[in-house]
Design a protein around this motif. Structure first.
Motif, PDB file in Angstrom:
ATOM      1  N   ILE A  49     -60.351 -17.895-105.967  1.00 26.48           N
ATOM      2  CA  ILE A  49     -59.088 -18.865-105.849  1.00 26.48           C
ATOM      3  C   ILE A  49     -58.599 -19.324-107.526  1.00 26.48           C
ATOM      4  CG2 ILE A  49     -56.932 -20.744-105.954  1.00 26.48           C
ATOM      5  CD1 ILE A  49     -59.182 -21.373-103.156  1.00 26.48           C
ATOM      6  N   LEU A  50     -59.062 -19.812-108.321  1.00 27.41           N
ATOM      7  CA  LEU A  50     -59.566 -19.918-109.828  1.00 27.41           C
ATOM      8  C   LEU A  50     -59.274 -18.545-110.643  1.00 27.41           C
ATOM      9  CD1 LEU A  50     -62.228 -22.733-109.818  1.00 27.41           C
ATOM     10  CD2 LEU A  50     -59.811 -22.734-109.932  1.00 27.41           C
ATOM     11  N   ASP A  51     -60.435 -17.643-110.294  1.00 27.66           N
ATOM     12  CA  ASP A  51     -60.257 -16.297-110.607  1.00 27.66           C
ATOM     13  C   ASP A  51     -58.903 -15.461-110.512  1.00 27.66           C
ATOM     14  OD1 ASP A  51     -62.389 -16.524-112.074  1.00 27.66           O
ATOM     15  OD2 ASP A  51     -63.700 -15.290-110.149  1.00 27.66           O
ATOM     16  N   PHE A  52     -58.386 -15.919-109.454  1.00 33.61           N
ATOM     17  CA  PHE A  52     -56.565 -15.254-109.006  1.00 33.61           C
ATOM     18  C   PHE A  52     -55.502 -15.812-109.464  1.00 33.61           C
ATOM     19  CE2 PHE A  52     -53.038 -14.984-106.266  1.00 33.61           C
ATOM     20  CZ  PHE A  52     -52.763 -13.796-106.430  1.00 33.61           C
ATOM     21  N   LEU A  53     -55.862 -17.293-110.044  1.00 38.91           N
ATOM     22  CA  LEU A  53     -54.674 -17.892-110.422  1.00 38.91           C
ATOM     23  C   LEU A  53     -54.804 -17.344-112.482  1.00 38.91           C
ATOM     24  CD1 LEU A  53     -54.512 -21.025-108.910  1.00 38.91           C
ATOM     25  CD2 LEU A  53     -52.678 -19.236-108.859  1.00 38.91           C
ATOM     26  N   ALA A  54     -56.002 -17.610-112.471  1.00 38.06           N
ATOM     27  CA  ALA A  54     -56.005 -16.786-114.128  1.00 38.06           C
ATOM     28  C   ALA A  54     -55.427 -15.334-113.749  1.00 38.06           C
ATOM     29  CB  ALA A  54     -57.869 -17.398-114.449  1.00 38.06           C
ATOM     30  N   GLY A  55     -55.841 -14.883-113.679  1.00 39.05           N
ATOM     31  CA  GLY A  55     -55.152 -13.148-113.919  1.00 39.05           C
ATOM     32  C   GLY A  55     -53.684 -13.066-113.292  1.00 39.05           C
ATOM     33  N   ALA A  56     -52.897 -13.733-111.972  1.00 41.51           N
ATOM     34  CA  ALA A  56     -52.244 -13.728-112.065  1.00 41.51           C
ATOM     35  C   ALA A  56     -50.683 -14.924-112.971  1.00 41.51           C
ATOM     36  CB  ALA A  56     -51.501 -14.472-110.492  1.00 41.51           C
TER      37      ALA A  56
END
Length: 263
Positions: free
Chosen positions: A27-34
């Motif tokens: 979740i954290l990685d996804f939001l950082a990428g988004a």
């Protein structure tokens, strides 16, 4: 007292705790990428994860400060991540050496300097120092882009053979944002040439006014663990090509020993 993983409600027998932690990091990685705030149901859809799990984990991450609410039910990365990052930057000898190396490159060249590395099978700028010229080129830290779009990409896959590169780089990454194809054979030839000479430079594939330089930061085994880069206006890059490469290679030689041991 229940611990954090139990509190999330996703701990199951047979490795559930680890799966819950993995999903929280996803979740954290996804939001950082988004690079934008999203609602939990949107995150669940994008990750292909159960909504109930994502709701439980995002609620926990909000309580712990790793996520924060930004309105309309949307969530984004929280202040606690900044605190952790600042602690790492302040105490990591490797990070301090990287920052010092970037400072020397900017002092030598006046151009924007970057420290770049792999994030999965993509390229990211991990940290950067803006140039000191009146015309400054800025950087999106942490933004994941295809390796094929970058000078660094030719170095970061240099330890792989052609079959390994084909397996590592997604097929859709052999196209530019406007849909123009990137020739696979030309990319492989550039990887081989960069492996031989120890650097790669080219006119940016993403704009019409910058030239990109990259040199490897190697581990003890000779693998490019990261790169040091300069992004410069093309005319300045052409005029100072040898000097810019020399500055990058000197800085890379100074910090490469740090990648033979934990940071």
């Amino acid at each position: 007292m229940a611990d954090a993983a139990t509190e999330s409600g996703v701990v199951k027998a047979g490795g559930g705790r680890s799966r819950g932690l993995d999903r929280a990091f996803d979740i954290l990685d996804f939001l950082a990428g988004a690079r934008r705030a999203m609602r939990p149901n949107e995150i669940a859809q994008e990750l292909g994860a159960p909504r109930s799990t994502v709701y439980d984990l995002t609620a926990l991450l909000v309580r712990r400060g790793f996520l924060e609410e930004v309105g309309d039910g949307r969530l984004f990365l929280g202040d606690r991540l900044h605190i952790l990052g600042a602690a790492h930057a302040a105490l990591s000898s490797r990070q301090m050496a990287i920052e010092a190396a970037l400072g020397r490159i900017v002092e030598d060249t006046q151009e924007t300097a970057q420290f770049c590395r792999l994030d999965g099978n993509k390229y990211i700028v991990a940290t950067a120092r803006d140039g000191t010229r009146p015309f400054r080129i800025t950087t999106n830290i942490g933004h994941r882009v295809p390796l094929t779009w970058t000078a660094s990409g030719r170095l970061l896959v240099g330890h792989l053979d052609a079959a390994g590169i084909a397996a590592f780089v997604p097929p859709e990454d052999f196209a530019l944002p406007d849909g123009r194809p990137i020739d696979r054979n030309a990319f492989l030839a550039e990887v081989e040439a960069a492996r031989v000479v120890g650097h790669f430079t080219f006119d940016s594939a993403l704009d019409s006014y910058t030239h990109c330089f990259a040199v490897p930061v190697r581990s003890a085994l000779g693998r490019a663990e990261a790169t040091l880069c300069i992004v410069a206006p093309r005319e300045d890059a052409y005029r100072n090509h040898a000097a810019y490469l020399a500055s990058l290679k000197q800085a890379a030689a100074q910090i490469s020993p740090l990648f033979a041991k934990p940071g």
